[in-house]
Design an enzyme around this catalytic site. Structure first.
Site, PDB file in Angstrom:
ATOM      1  N   ASP A  35       1.115  -3.288 -11.610  1.00 45.19           N
ATOM      2  CA  ASP A  35      -0.243  -2.758 -11.475  1.00 45.19           C
ATOM      3  C   ASP A  35      -1.169  -3.740 -12.205  1.00 45.19           C
ATOM      4  OD1 ASP A  35      -2.669  -1.384 -11.949  1.00 45.19           O
ATOM      5  OD2 ASP A  35      -1.651   0.553 -11.865  1.00 45.19           O
ATOM      6  N   TYR A  89     -18.190   0.244  -7.554  1.00 39.53           N
ATOM      7  CA  TYR A  89     -17.512  -0.846  -6.837  1.00 39.53           C
ATOM      8  C   TYR A  89     -18.394  -2.099  -6.833  1.00 39.53           C
ATOM      9  CZ  TYR A  89     -15.322  -3.205  -2.768  1.00 39.53           C
ATOM     10  OH  TYR A  89     -14.717  -4.103  -1.915  1.00 39.53           O
TER      11      TYR A  89
HETATM   12  P1  NDP Z   1      -6.268  -2.301   1.306  1.00 39.86           P
HETATM   13  O1  NDP Z   1      -6.546  -0.961   0.734  1.00 39.86           O
HETATM   14  O2  NDP Z   1      -5.822  -2.428   2.717  1.00 39.86           O
HETATM   15  O3  NDP Z   1      -5.255  -3.095   0.378  1.00 39.86           O
HETATM   16  C1  NDP Z   1      -5.447  -3.146  -1.002  1.00 39.86           C
HETATM   17  C2  NDP Z   1      -4.208  -3.725  -1.648  1.00 39.86           C
HETATM   18  O4  NDP Z   1      -4.393  -3.734  -3.072  1.00 39.86           O
HETATM   19  C3  NDP Z   1      -2.972  -2.906  -1.345  1.00 39.86           C
HETATM   20  O5  NDP Z   1      -1.921  -3.779  -1.031  1.00 39.86           O
HETATM   21  C4  NDP Z   1      -2.717  -2.147  -2.644  1.00 39.86           C
HETATM   22  O6  NDP Z   1      -1.330  -1.945  -2.748  1.00 39.86           O
HETATM   23  C5  NDP Z   1      -3.243  -3.140  -3.689  1.00 39.86           C
HETATM   24  N1  NDP Z   1      -3.642  -2.501  -4.944  1.00 39.86           N
HETATM   25  C6  NDP Z   1      -4.537  -1.511  -5.112  1.00 39.86           C
HETATM   26  N2  NDP Z   1      -4.637  -1.193  -6.401  1.00 39.86           N
HETATM   27  C7  NDP Z   1      -3.767  -2.009  -7.066  1.00 39.86           C
HETATM   28  C8  NDP Z   1      -3.408  -2.177  -8.422  1.00 39.86           C
HETATM   29  N3  NDP Z   1      -3.955  -1.423  -9.378  1.00 39.86           N
HETATM   30  N4  NDP Z   1      -2.487  -3.107  -8.737  1.00 39.86           N
HETATM   31  C9  NDP Z   1      -1.925  -3.874  -7.785  1.00 39.86           C
HETATM   32  N5  NDP Z   1      -2.221  -3.778  -6.481  1.00 39.86           N
HETATM   33  C10 NDP Z   1      -3.134  -2.850  -6.131  1.00 39.86           C
HETATM   34  O7  NDP Z   1      -7.638  -3.112   1.082  1.00 39.86           O
HETATM   35  P2  NDP Z   1      -8.208  -4.474   1.722  1.00 39.86           P
HETATM   36  O8  NDP Z   1      -7.128  -5.329   2.223  1.00 39.86           O
HETATM   37  O9  NDP Z   1      -9.324  -4.102   2.586  1.00 39.86           O
HETATM   38  O10 NDP Z   1      -8.859  -5.093   0.399  1.00 39.86           O
HETATM   39  C11 NDP Z   1      -8.410  -6.278  -0.228  1.00 39.86           C
HETATM   40  C12 NDP Z   1      -9.532  -6.805  -1.101  1.00 39.86           C
HETATM   41  O11 NDP Z   1     -10.647  -7.119  -0.280  1.00 39.86           O
HETATM   42  C13 NDP Z   1     -10.045  -5.803  -2.140  1.00 39.86           C
HETATM   43  O12 NDP Z   1     -10.322  -6.476  -3.341  1.00 39.86           O
HETATM   44  C14 NDP Z   1     -11.314  -5.271  -1.515  1.00 39.86           C
HETATM   45  O13 NDP Z   1     -12.233  -4.819  -2.473  1.00 39.86           O
HETATM   46  C15 NDP Z   1     -11.807  -6.509  -0.787  1.00 39.86           C
HETATM   47  N6  NDP Z   1     -12.749  -6.236   0.285  1.00 39.86           N
HETATM   48  C16 NDP Z   1     -12.387  -5.472   1.375  1.00 39.86           C
HETATM   49  C17 NDP Z   1     -13.308  -5.212   2.364  1.00 39.86           C
HETATM   50  C18 NDP Z   1     -12.993  -4.376   3.564  1.00 39.86           C
HETATM   51  O14 NDP Z   1     -13.934  -3.970   4.285  1.00 39.86           O
HETATM   52  N7  NDP Z   1     -11.744  -4.093   3.868  1.00 39.86           N
HETATM   53  C19 NDP Z   1     -14.676  -5.745   2.283  1.00 39.86           C
HETATM   54  C20 NDP Z   1     -14.930  -6.530   1.109  1.00 39.86           C
HETATM   55  C21 NDP Z   1     -13.996  -6.759   0.157  1.00 39.86           C
HETATM   56  P3  NDP Z   1      -0.656  -0.701  -3.433  1.00 39.86           P
HETATM   57  O15 NDP Z   1      -1.593   0.458  -3.242  1.00 39.86           O
HETATM   58  O16 NDP Z   1       0.651  -0.566  -2.723  1.00 39.86           O
HETATM   59  O17 NDP Z   1      -0.490  -1.122  -4.841  1.00 39.86           O
END
Ligand code: NDP
Length: 262
Positions: free
Chosen positions: A67, A159
């Site tokens: 995490d 955020y």
């Molecule tokens: P998803 O929710 O599809 O994926 C997020 C990933 O982050 C998952 O693999 C999750 O895995 C992991 N994650 C979440 N919390 C933790 C933690 N505390 N420690 C380790 N891993 C963590 O999101 P996106 O792919 O859309 O987002 C990826 C990035 O892009 C983020 O930073 C998001 O803010 C950014 N972003 C996304 C946009 C969008 O519209 N989709 C737009 C702008 C930015 P698990 O829960 O299994 O740990």
């Protein structure tokens, strides 16, 4: 038979946080295609194992269940102790969450969680990986921020504050590492087709009674191209920043949003 990696990132060791799905998985696939060795970090082993199964053998993928908000675990785990691929040379801080609430209903828990995962997680992973890059005299740090780091949006103040923080961190770090062969940049996607977007759409549908189609059209309207960005488009920008062609790109926040921010 061991495959020898070829491509612009051949043999580079890249660590991608939040690699299991969405933008992180697209980045992992793209860096693997460019020849990088990969460490995939996430909180759950199973989805990371599914991704490992589809990556080429040349990527030598290894899993780090961690995490990013847990300072002790990050410090212990990065770089991985039983590591076959050497110190992390490319760090992609992608793990993130996007919870929404009107400002007046933003609880302490929501505020702290947004800062912890999006901003503090980026800080902790970077602090752990940076010494190896300094020793090697080469490194790439790519922070996945957001257009919410470049402009405001209603109902996501925590955020947006965290993502603005990521950009501030990136700029300051870029100055500190500029003469060490390391670059630090932020990539700022607009609304991108992932689970995170689908959850935001469900929230809008639940709270406003709009159809999914109407909510989706509303999101797409932010993008001057009138569409939702694809994760692979974000991954392409990350791959470019990691390659030799982007050596002079440092401290930038690159908007991958069809021109939403300019
Ligand atoms: P998803 O929710 O599809 O994926 C997020 C990933 O982050 C998952 O693999 C999750 O895995 C992991 N994650 C979440 N919390 C933790 C933690 N505390 N420690 C380790 N891993 C963590 O999101 P996106 O792919 O859309 O987002 C990826 C990035 O892009 C983020 O930073 C998001 O803010 C950014 N972003 C996304 C946009 C969008 O519209 N989709 C737009 C702008 C930015 P698990 O829960 O299994 O740990």
């Amino acid at each position: 038979m061991t495959t020898i990696p070829i491509g612009p990132l051949a043999g580079r060791h890249a660590l991608v946080t939040g690699a299991a799905r969405g933008i992180g998985a697209a980045i992992a696939r793209r860096l693997a295609a460019d020849g990088a060795h990969l460490t995939l970090l996430g909180r759950q082993r199973e989805p990371l194992e599914a991704l490992v199964a589809e990556l080429p053998e040349s990527a030598r993928p290894q899993i780090l269940v961690c995490d990013v908000t847990d300072a002790q675990t990050v410090a212990r785990a990065l770089p991985p102790s039983a590591d076959l691929t050497g110190p992390v040379q490319i760090l992609v801080n992608n793990a993130g969450q996007a919870a929404s609430a009107p400002f007046g209903r933003t609880t302490d828990e929501l505020w702290q969680r947004m800062l912890a995962v999006n901003l503090t997680g980026t800080f902790l992973c970077t602090r752990a990986a940076l010494p190896g890059m300094v020793t090697a005299g080469w490194g790439r740090i790519v922070n996945i921020a957001s257009t919410a780091g470049q402009r405001g949006y209603a109902y996501v103040s925590a955020y947006a504050a965290a993502k603005h923080g990521v950009i501030g961190l990136t700029r300051s770090l870029a100055l500190e590492v500029a003469t060490k062969g390391i670059t630090a940049n932020a990539v700022c996607p607009g609304y991108t087709e992932t689970d995170l977007l689908r959850e935001s759409l469900s929230n809008v549908v639940a709270k406003t009674g709009r159809t999914d189609e109407a909510a989706r059209a509303e999101f797409a309207r932010h993008n001057p191209q009138g569409r939702i960005v694809q994760p692979e488009e974000v991954a392409d920008t990350v791959a470019w920043l990691c390659g030799a062609a982007a050596t002079a790109i440092n401290g930038q926040s690159i908007s991958v949003s069809g021109g939403e921010v300019m």
